[in-house]
Structure formats: structure tokens, C-alpha cells
Design a protein around this motif. Structure first.
Motif, PDB file in Angstrom:
ATOM      1  N   GLY A 229     -30.158  50.386  52.758  1.00 17.66           N
ATOM      2  CA  GLY A 229     -29.451  49.787  51.503  1.00 17.66           C
ATOM      3  C   GLY A 229     -28.168  50.149  51.224  1.00 17.66           C
ATOM      4  N   ALA A 230     -28.138  51.469  51.054  1.00 14.86           N
ATOM      5  CA  ALA A 230     -27.184  52.358  50.413  1.00 14.86           C
ATOM      6  C   ALA A 230     -25.873  52.264  51.486  1.00 14.86           C
ATOM      7  CB  ALA A 230     -27.446  53.923  50.238  1.00 14.86           C
ATOM      8  N   MET A 231     -26.234  52.508  52.830  1.00 11.14           N
ATOM      9  CA  MET A 231     -25.311  52.554  53.849  1.00 11.14           C
ATOM     10  C   MET A 231     -24.320  50.991  53.979  1.00 11.14           C
ATOM     11  SD  MET A 231     -24.908  55.568  54.989  1.00 11.14           S
ATOM     12  CE  MET A 231     -24.031  55.100  56.617  1.00 11.14           C
ATOM     13  N   ALA A 232     -25.196  50.036  53.884  1.00 10.50           N
ATOM     14  CA  ALA A 232     -24.497  48.473  53.859  1.00 10.50           C
ATOM     15  C   ALA A 232     -23.700  48.469  52.847  1.00 10.50           C
ATOM     16  CB  ALA A 232     -25.706  47.657  53.715  1.00 10.50           C
ATOM     17  N   ASP A 233     -23.969  48.992  51.625  1.00  8.12           N
ATOM     18  CA  ASP A 233     -22.977  48.796  50.345  1.00  8.12           C
ATOM     19  C   ASP A 233     -21.983  49.844  50.341  1.00  8.12           C
ATOM     20  OD1 ASP A 233     -23.947  46.313  50.108  1.00  8.12           O
ATOM     21  OD2 ASP A 233     -25.380  46.602  48.435  1.00  8.12           O
ATOM     22  N   TRP A 234     -22.373  51.108  50.333  1.00  9.49           N
ATOM     23  CA  TRP A 234     -21.345  52.153  50.007  1.00  9.49           C
ATOM     24  C   TRP A 234     -20.770  52.925  51.213  1.00  9.49           C
ATOM     25  CZ3 TRP A 234     -19.918  52.921  45.327  1.00  9.49           C
ATOM     26  CH2 TRP A 234     -20.892  52.273  43.959  1.00  9.49           C
ATOM     27  N   SER A 235     -21.020  52.751  52.466  1.00 11.41           N
ATOM     28  CA  SER A 235     -20.293  53.515  53.632  1.00 11.41           C
ATOM     29  C   SER A 235     -18.956  53.449  53.412  1.00 11.41           C
ATOM     30  CB  SER A 235     -21.030  53.061  54.903  1.00 11.41           C
ATOM     31  OG  SER A 235     -20.854  51.714  55.056  1.00 11.41           O
ATOM     32  N   ALA A 236     -18.644  52.195  53.260  1.00 11.76           N
ATOM     33  CA  ALA A 236     -17.016  51.995  53.248  1.00 11.76           C
ATOM     34  C   ALA A 236     -16.579  52.836  52.177  1.00 11.76           C
ATOM     35  CB  ALA A 236     -16.932  50.492  53.011  1.00 11.76           C
ATOM     36  N   ILE A 237     -16.886  52.425  51.060  1.00 10.34           N
ATOM     37  CA  ILE A 237     -16.382  53.011  49.791  1.00 10.34           C
ATOM     38  C   ILE A 237     -16.649  54.650  49.831  1.00 10.34           C
ATOM     39  CG2 ILE A 237     -16.650  53.474  47.311  1.00 10.34           C
ATOM     40  CD1 ILE A 237     -17.310  50.531  47.163  1.00 10.34           C
ATOM     41  N   PHE A 238     -17.715  55.231  50.372  1.00  8.17           N
ATOM     42  CA  PHE A 238     -17.694  56.659  50.661  1.00  8.17           C
ATOM     43  C   PHE A 238     -16.522  57.292  51.386  1.00  8.17           C
ATOM     44  CE2 PHE A 238     -18.943  60.192  53.191  1.00  8.17           C
ATOM     45  CZ  PHE A 238     -19.571  61.073  52.309  1.00  8.17           C
ATOM     46  N   LEU A 239     -16.345  56.348  52.620  1.00 10.67           N
ATOM     47  CA  LEU A 239     -15.005  56.801  53.589  1.00 10.67           C
ATOM     48  C   LEU A 239     -13.721  56.807  52.608  1.00 10.67           C
ATOM     49  CD1 LEU A 239     -16.111  55.204  56.826  1.00 10.67           C
ATOM     50  CD2 LEU A 239     -16.302  57.291  56.102  1.00 10.67           C
ATOM     51  N   VAL A 240     -13.573  55.637  51.933  1.00  6.58           N
ATOM     52  CA  VAL A 240     -12.304  55.579  50.955  1.00  6.58           C
ATOM     53  C   VAL A 240     -12.126  56.741  50.123  1.00  6.58           C
ATOM     54  CG1 VAL A 240     -11.077  54.150  49.364  1.00  6.58           C
ATOM     55  CG2 VAL A 240     -12.176  53.074  51.465  1.00  6.58           C
ATOM     56  N   ALA A 245      -9.772  57.461  53.775  1.00  5.00           N
ATOM     57  CA  ALA A 245      -9.790  56.337  55.004  1.00  5.00           C
ATOM     58  C   ALA A 245      -9.037  55.064  54.481  1.00  5.00           C
ATOM     59  CB  ALA A 245     -10.977  56.139  55.615  1.00  5.00           C
ATOM     60  N   THR A 246      -8.375  54.542  55.323  1.00  6.36           N
ATOM     61  CA  THR A 246      -7.858  52.994  54.797  1.00  6.36           C
ATOM     62  C   THR A 246      -8.978  52.048  54.744  1.00  6.36           C
ATOM     63  OG1 THR A 246      -7.481  52.417  57.233  1.00  6.36           O
ATOM     64  CG2 THR A 246      -5.646  53.501  56.180  1.00  6.36           C
ATOM     65  N   GLU A 247      -8.754  50.831  54.162  1.00  2.00           N
ATOM     66  CA  GLU A 247      -9.666  49.843  54.011  1.00  2.00           C
ATOM     67  C   GLU A 247     -10.472  49.356  55.352  1.00  2.00           C
ATOM     68  OE1 GLU A 247     -10.242  45.320  52.749  1.00  2.00           O
ATOM     69  OE2 GLU A 247      -8.599  46.128  51.856  1.00  2.00           O
ATOM     70  N   ALA A 248      -9.410  49.366  56.260  1.00  2.27           N
ATOM     71  CA  ALA A 248      -9.656  49.020  57.819  1.00  2.27           C
ATOM     72  C   ALA A 248     -10.691  49.912  58.178  1.00  2.27           C
ATOM     73  CB  ALA A 248      -8.293  48.493  58.773  1.00  2.27           C
ATOM     74  N   SER A 300     -14.526  65.270  56.140  1.00  2.00           N
ATOM     75  CA  SER A 300     -13.733  64.474  56.938  1.00  2.00           C
ATOM     76  C   SER A 300     -13.918  63.233  57.511  1.00  2.00           C
ATOM     77  CB  SER A 300     -13.235  65.259  58.062  1.00  2.00           C
ATOM     78  OG  SER A 300     -14.424  65.642  59.063  1.00  2.00           O
ATOM     79  N   TYR A 301     -13.259  62.393  58.041  1.00  4.09           N
ATOM     80  CA  TYR A 301     -13.426  61.249  58.611  1.00  4.09           C
ATOM     81  C   TYR A 301     -14.417  61.066  59.844  1.00  4.09           C
ATOM     82  CZ  TYR A 301     -12.926  56.126  60.291  1.00  4.09           C
ATOM     83  OH  TYR A 301     -13.140  55.106  60.820  1.00  4.09           O
ATOM     84  N   GLY A 302     -14.014  61.786  60.582  1.00  6.31           N
ATOM     85  CA  GLY A 302     -14.870  62.184  61.779  1.00  6.31           C
ATOM     86  C   GLY A 302     -16.227  62.618  61.716  1.00  6.31           C
ATOM     87  N   ALA A 303     -16.053  63.487  60.880  1.00  4.89           N
ATOM     88  CA  ALA A 303     -17.626  64.282  60.426  1.00  4.89           C
ATOM     89  C   ALA A 303     -18.301  63.128  59.747  1.00  4.89           C
ATOM     90  CB  ALA A 303     -17.482  65.279  59.651  1.00  4.89           C
TER      91      ALA A 303
END
Length: 389
Positions: A229-240, A245-248, A300-303
């Protein structure tokens, strides 16, 4: 000419087999959830939400799903799981569109409640339908159905990447992709299906929570589900927030996680056969914990993407292992045992996102992700309970 048309109709019916019908519903459920998850940063930015505010709104989504569980279960027993699944799928698409149309925070909160209720209802109904198909086929199928959910979630997230890359409006994205997904999958789900009547005594007093040895199995499922559940809702925000990271690019995070889950679930039965359920559980927990530590530790983004892939590989096995152990419980029928463990599991999926949001508000988002690493360690420690009775 008549013979050709008859052959074509027979091929069409075979195309819409019970396995494909249920798989299409799992794929739709995952796709709609992935579409939403991939555009959470855009929705959050539009409404000016802080991590804590987003966490509270996600709690409303969780509340909608939890309240829908008993209602959907009763409806599936009385009307039929296949019928309920197909009808709730339409409400789920509508809920997705309402999220994009909500112009204010109160309306967004209401839309999230509806979206969560539709998601929870469909989850219960489609799993009930899956258990009916699996029982009639007299062979394991549940892992493959859950693989289709993960595949759908990954495709939904990829649509978010594409929409964000071209600057597509959220409303247009949700309406077009959600509607097309529903049309394709609901076509596959239109098969004649009559469920065996459920015993009224068993339906009147369902086992909502696991008891006895199943309580530990439910805890393992909970630890894995919190991570999902956490990955579904927070993975994108974590990367930003942590990698810039950009939104895309951030939308690809959940896609990588979901693809890793699909790949592992497709070979999961073979892994368990080779090394056993206990060792597979330990491997799953270790992979998920290591992935979370890598995502947080390197920055980092790659890691982070590599960590997300390891987390997907780990979490992929947890729920199938827990369901398999529940089905073999010596004290409860398979259906009641699986339902009780599923309550813990899906509760974790719903509790995970708001828990991460509140922790991120109080401490930081990377620190909140360390909770996932700690819970994955508990999976390793309690994997002995996954041994089939």
C-alpha cells in the motif's frame, strides 16, 4: 458461411473463459489503482497538500474500503460474486473520474471515500469469484490472478507516465484510460457463471479476524501489505522529494515495483516448490527489507528504482504464501481461514499509506520508509508460520 460464423462464436466463447474473465477483473482493479497512484503528485500539487494532509485524505480512502468489506461480502454471497464484481467495476471507474473532477478539498475527500469503497468492494467480490473458479478447476490459480492485478497496476502507472510526459490533463487521462480499460476487461468478464449457493449459517457469522495460529499468519500478511500500500501511494512522491525526479520519471517508480511483482508472482509457485514455503517467506522478507534500505540509503534515482524492484520481488510472495497457509489450516474451512487472513492483509494495504504520510509529517519521508524495512524483517522472523499444516 454459417459454419465459419459458428466457429468464430465458439472461439469467442473460449476467449472469455472463467480464468480470463476473473483475470480481466483483477487487471482492471490494478489498472485503476495504478492510474490513481501514478498521478498522486499532480493531485497533491493541485490542491496544495502537505504529506500529512495527503495522509489524512488517504485515511478516508481506507475508511471507505474497510466499511465496504462486509457489505460486498454479503452481496457476493446473496447475489453472486461474478455479478457483484462486474457491477462494482463500473462504480470504480466512476470513482476514478470523480477524483479528477473534484475542485475543492472537501469534494476530493468525498471522492476518495467513494473510490476507496469501490476499490474495497471489488477486491472482496473478485477474490470470492476467483476462489469459485479455482475450486471448480481443482488446481491452484490464485497466484496467477494476483499477478494480473500487479500487471494491471503497472500498466496503469505507465499510462500516468505517458500522460504526465505529454502534459495531459488529469481529468482527460482518468476518463479516457479508465473507460477504455473498463470496456476491454468487462467484455472479457461477460461469461455465464452460476455460483454454488453459500451456506446461510456460514454467511451470517463470517470470521472477520484471524484467531489462534492464523493470527501470526495474518501478521505476516499485514507486514507485506503495508509495504504494498505504501509503495502504491508514496513511491512517486518519494522519488520527487528525495531524488529530485520529475513527475513523469517519478510515475515510473510504481511501474517498476509492479513489474517486479508480476515477474515474481508468475514464477512464485515454482520457487515455493523448489525451496519450500518457509524459505520462500524468508527470501521475500529479506528482499523487501534490503530494497527499502537501498532506496533510502543511497538517495539517487537509480538506487531508488533498484530498491523498488527488490521490494516488488519480496512483497510479491507474501500474500500468496499467507493465503496458501490459511487454506491448509486444520481448524477452519479454507474459505473462512483465507477471508480472516485477507482482512489483515488488505487492512495493511489501506493503513500503510496514511501511516507513511503521518510519519513523514512528524519526521521525514525517508525515515517513514525505514518502517517498511523493519516490517519486512518481521516477515523473515515469522516465516516459520507459513509452513502448510
Amino acid at each position: 458461411m454459417t459454419e465459419t460464423r459458428s466457429d468464430y462464436l465458439r472461439q469467442t466463447f473460449r476467449l472469455r473463459s472463467p480464468w480470463r474473465a476473473v483475470s480481466s477483473m483483477f487487471m482492471l482493479n490494478g489498472a485503476l489503482f495504478g492510474i490513481w497512484a501514478s498521478r498522486i503528485p499532480a493531485v497533491s500539487e493541485f490542491h496544495g497538500l502537505s504529506p500529512g494532509g495527503l495522509g489524512l485524505l488517504l485515511l478516508l480512502m481506507a475508511a471507505g474500503a474497510i466499511l465496504s468489506f462486509p457489505l460486498a461480502g454479503r452481496a457476493a454471497d446473496r447475489i453472486g460474486a461474478a455479478h457483484v464484481t462486474r457491477r462494482v467495476a463500473l462504480a470504480y471507474v466512476l470513482g476514478l473520474v470523480l477524483l479528477a473532477l473534484a475542485p475543492t478539498l472537501p469534494l476530493l475527500a468525498a471522492a476518495l471515500f467513494v473510490f476507496g469503497a469501490a476499490h474495497g468492494s471489488m477486491d472482496v467480490a473478485m477474490n470470492a469469484w476467483a476462489s469459485e473458479v479455482e475450486a471448480r478447476a481443482a488446481r491452484p490459480m490464485m497466484s496467477s490472478f494476483h499477478a494480473m492485478f500487479s500487471l494491471g497496476a503497472g500498466l496503469g502507472a505507465l499510462s500516468g507516465y505517458g500522460a504526465a510526459s505529454i502534459g495531459a490533463d488529469i481529468t482527460l487521462h482518468f476518463l479516457v484510460v479508465g473507460s477504455v480499460s473498463a470496456l476491454l476487461t468487462l467484455y472479457m468478464a461477460q461469461i455465464p457463471w452460476v455460483a454454488n449457493p453459500a451456506p446461510m449459517g456460514g454467511a451470517a457469522k463470517p470470521s472477520l479476524l484471524p484467531r489462534g495460529p492464523l493470527l501470526a499468519v495474518g501478521f505476516v500478511a499485514f507486514c507485506g501489505a503495508v509495504g504494498e500500500g505504501a509503495m502504491a501511494d508514496w513511491s512517486a512522491i518519494f522519488l520527487v522529494l528525495t531524488t529530485g525526479a520529475t513527475e513523469a520519471d517519478a510515475a515510473l517508480g510504481f511501474a517498476v515495483f509492479s513489474v517486479a511483482m508480476v515477474a515474481m508472482r508468475l514464477v512464485g509457485d515454482l520457487v515455493v516448490t523448489r525451496i519450500g514455503a518457509v524459505a520462500a517467506g524468508r527470501l521475500a522478507g529479506a528482499s523487501a527489507s534490503l530494497g527499502a534500505l537501498i532506496a533510502v540509503g543511497w538517495g539517487s534515482y537509480g538506487a531508488a528504482m533498484a530498491g523498488f524492484a527488490l521490494m516488488g520481488i519480496g512483497y510479491a510472495l507474501v500474500m500468496p504464501l499467507a493465503f496458501s497457509r490459511a487454506a491448509s489450516d486444520p481448524d477452519l474451512p479454507a474459505g473462512a481461514a483465507i477471508a480472516s487472513v485477507a482482512t489483515f492483509g488488505y487492512g495493511g494495504i489501506l493503513i500503510g499509506p496514511p501511516m507513511i504520510g503521518i510519519t513523514a509529517e512528524l519526521i521525514s519521508l525517508p525515515a517513514a520508509f525505514l518502517i517498511l524495512a523493519a516490517l519486512a524483517v518481521f516477515i523473515v522472523m515469522f516465516s516459520h508460520v507459513l509452513r502448510r499444516s
